[in-house]
Design a protein around this motif. Structure first.
Motif, PDB file in Angstrom:
ATOM      1  N   GLY A  15       0.818  -1.216   0.000  1.00 38.41           N
ATOM      2  CA  GLY A  15       0.000   0.000   0.000  1.00 38.41           C
ATOM      3  C   GLY A  15       0.848   1.261   0.000  1.00 38.41           C
ATOM      4  N   GLY A  17      -0.264   4.436   0.487  1.00 34.31           N
ATOM      5  CA  GLY A  17      -0.908   5.575   1.146  1.00 34.31           C
ATOM      6  C   GLY A  17       0.111   6.187   2.101  1.00 34.31           C
ATOM      7  N   GLY A  19       0.574   5.772   5.209  1.00 34.20           N
ATOM      8  CA  GLY A  19       1.151   4.784   6.126  1.00 34.20           C
ATOM      9  C   GLY A  19       2.273   3.997   5.479  1.00 34.20           C
ATOM     10  N   LEU A  37       4.376  -2.162  -2.759  1.00 34.51           N
ATOM     11  CA  LEU A  37       3.503  -2.728  -3.794  1.00 34.51           C
ATOM     12  C   LEU A  37       2.159  -2.039  -3.676  1.00 34.51           C
ATOM     13  N   GLU A  38       1.730  -1.396  -4.747  1.00 30.66           N
ATOM     14  CA  GLU A  38       0.504  -0.598  -4.711  1.00 30.66           C
ATOM     15  C   GLU A  38      -0.425  -1.059  -5.827  1.00 30.66           C
ATOM     16  N   LYS A  39      -1.668  -1.343  -5.471  1.00 28.61           N
ATOM     17  CA  LYS A  39      -2.569  -1.918  -6.481  1.00 28.61           C
ATOM     18  C   LYS A  39      -3.038  -0.895  -7.518  1.00 28.61           C
ATOM     19  N   ALA A  45      -3.803   6.745  -3.394  1.00 29.03           N
ATOM     20  CA  ALA A  45      -5.037   6.436  -4.141  1.00 29.03           C
ATOM     21  C   ALA A  45      -6.287   6.796  -3.340  1.00 29.03           C
ATOM     22  N   HIS A  57      -8.385  17.394   9.061  1.00 30.67           N
ATOM     23  CA  HIS A  57      -8.886  17.949  10.328  1.00 30.67           C
ATOM     24  C   HIS A  57      -7.739  18.135  11.309  1.00 30.67           C
ATOM     25  N   VAL A 102       0.151  -3.409  -8.766  1.00 31.38           N
ATOM     26  CA  VAL A 102       0.348  -4.761  -8.222  1.00 31.38           C
ATOM     27  C   VAL A 102      -0.482  -4.919  -6.951  1.00 31.38           C
TER      28      VAL A 102
END
Ligand code: FAD
Length: 385
Positions: A15, A17, A19, A37-39, A45, A57, A102
């Motif tokens: 992921g 993002g 994190g 690895l990012e889908k 995204a 916020h 991926v």
């Protein structure tokens, strides 16, 4: 900086993002090769999909990831587009190794007992010395199993599909759920010209001003973290009486249970970005929770039936980790990892999770802290191996 030999298989981060990016950077900074690895086709995204008016916020400073501050020009409350810009810049600035397109479908122990085997799209099988799972708290939209939904003739969508109020101008809209997302979408609809906006509420939320006299609510959240729950509940009650008007007549009485007690149960307060004012002016009508749909109408828990033109379900998300790691006995009854940050589940050494808690101190901040802690622990493990 110690650089580990290329023979050691990389740490895979699932992921891209905030994190995953933060974890990958922190690992690299300690000399550990990390491959994300990012889908999807890009970093960030989830943020690219959020609704247009969204701003963090949490403050700019307390939302920066390790190794790169957010630029001052982004302002105190950073817009969605600037969050995306920041995440793109973050990946580029730190020269992170990211493979997009991926999707990892399953993680299991490597056959030789050393590390983890990842099954990914395109038949890929990848072996990592460790894995950081960062696929997001808000992974898959959750829609309650409402009876009769199929027979509803109006427009129905989950909040995750909502972009802006334009398609709803002149329409009667029911927003279901008063978390931060539902509250903000309701305000957006009012400002965007919906003819009527109702907000279905099951549990009355705590409402907190995003900032009071320049003091961000996030600062309080950080300051009180180690204080006893009862004490924080009392402090929050006093603060609410001073800063938030009583909206009982409009259907939002002050909750009976304390703010921090609720947080401990997993429910964070609503940070006000217009809800209080819109409810007070009658622009947002509070109605009972949705129980289901009947004869094409929405059935509310108080027995009334309403017929809005559109229903927006701001009913949250699920983690959807079952397919990926459920077989490893690392999830609790709610589908959340049993260990988080630098701690790993008992029988899954080298398998880390980041971003699966929902702290009031801000998730960007917590993921930044966790990234450093995970990297420190992983670097130690790899060095010993
Ligand atoms: C509307 C909204 C507002 C928020 N506002 C704030 C805020 O103001 N302050 C704050 O601190 N936090 C906020 N949060 C919470 C949190 O910071 C964000 O949700 C943040 O994006 C979480 O980061 P993440 O990296 O854990 O997950 P995500 O940003 O969701 O990233 C996960 C990534 O993993 C990818 N992925 C998922 N599954 C796979 C797979 N199997 N294989 C490969 N890739 C995969 C996804 O495509 C995605 O890119 C907000 C959340 C929401 C929903």
């Amino acid at each position: 900086m110690a650089v580990f030999p290329p023979t050691v298989s990389p740490v895979y981060v699932i992921g891209a993002g905030p994190g995953g990016l933060a974890a990958a950077y922190a690992l690299r900074a300690r000399g550990v090769r990390a491959v994300i690895l990012e889908k999807s086709d890009d970093v960030g995204a989830s943020w690219r999909r959020h609704y247009d008016r969204l701003h963090l916020h949490t403050t700019r400073r307390l939302s920066a990831l390790p190794g790169l501050p957010m630029p001052r020009r982004f302002g105190r409350w950073v817009s969605r587009d600037d969050v995306v810009r920041y995440l793109e810049k973050y990946a580029e600035h730190h020269e992170l190794e990211i493979v997009t397109g991926v999707e990892v479908s399953r993680v299991e122990p490597a056959p030789d007992g050393d590390g983890w085997l990842l099954h990914a799209s395109g038949g890929r099988e990848l072996t990592g010395s460790a894995v950081v799972v960062a696929t997001g708290f808000n992974h898959t939209p959750r829609i309650p199993d409402w009876p009769g939904l199929d027979g509803y003739g109006g427009r129905f969508l989950h909040a995750g599909e909502y972009r802006d109020a334009e398609p709803f101008a002149g329409l009667d809209v029911l927003v279901v759920g008063v978390g931060n997302t539902g509250a903000e979408i309701a305000v957006d609809l009012v400002e965007g010209g919906a003819s009527r906006v109702r907000l279905a509420v099951r549990t009355v939320p705590h409402i907190v001003r995003r900032s009071t006299a320049g003091w961000a609510a996030q600062y309080n959240s950080i300051l009180v973290r180690r204080l006893p729950t009862g004490l924080v509940d009392r402090l929050a009650r006093t603060m609410a009486k001073v800063s938030v008007p009583d909206l009982a007549a409009q259907g939002l009485p002050r909750p009976a249970s304390g703010l921090y007690s609720r947080v401990k149960e997993g429910s964070i307060p609503v940070l006000d970005v217009g809800l209080i004012d819109a409810v007070r002016r009658g622009k947002i009508e509070i109605v009972a929770a949705v129980d289901g749909f009947e004869d094409g109408k929405v059935a509310l828990a108080d027995g009334t039936r309403v017929s809005p033109d559109a229903v927006i379900a701001a009913t949250g998300y699920v983690r959807a980790l079952e397919g990926l790691v459920g077989h490893l006995d690392v999830l609790d009854g709610r589908g959340r990892p049993v260990a988080h940050g630098p701690r790993t589940p008992k029988d899954a050494p080298g398998l880390y999770f980041t971003g699966y808690t929902n702290p009031i101190s801000g998730m960007f901040r917590e993921m930044a802290i966790d990234a450093e802690k995970i990297a420190k622990t992983v670097a130690k493990r790899v060095r010993v191996a």
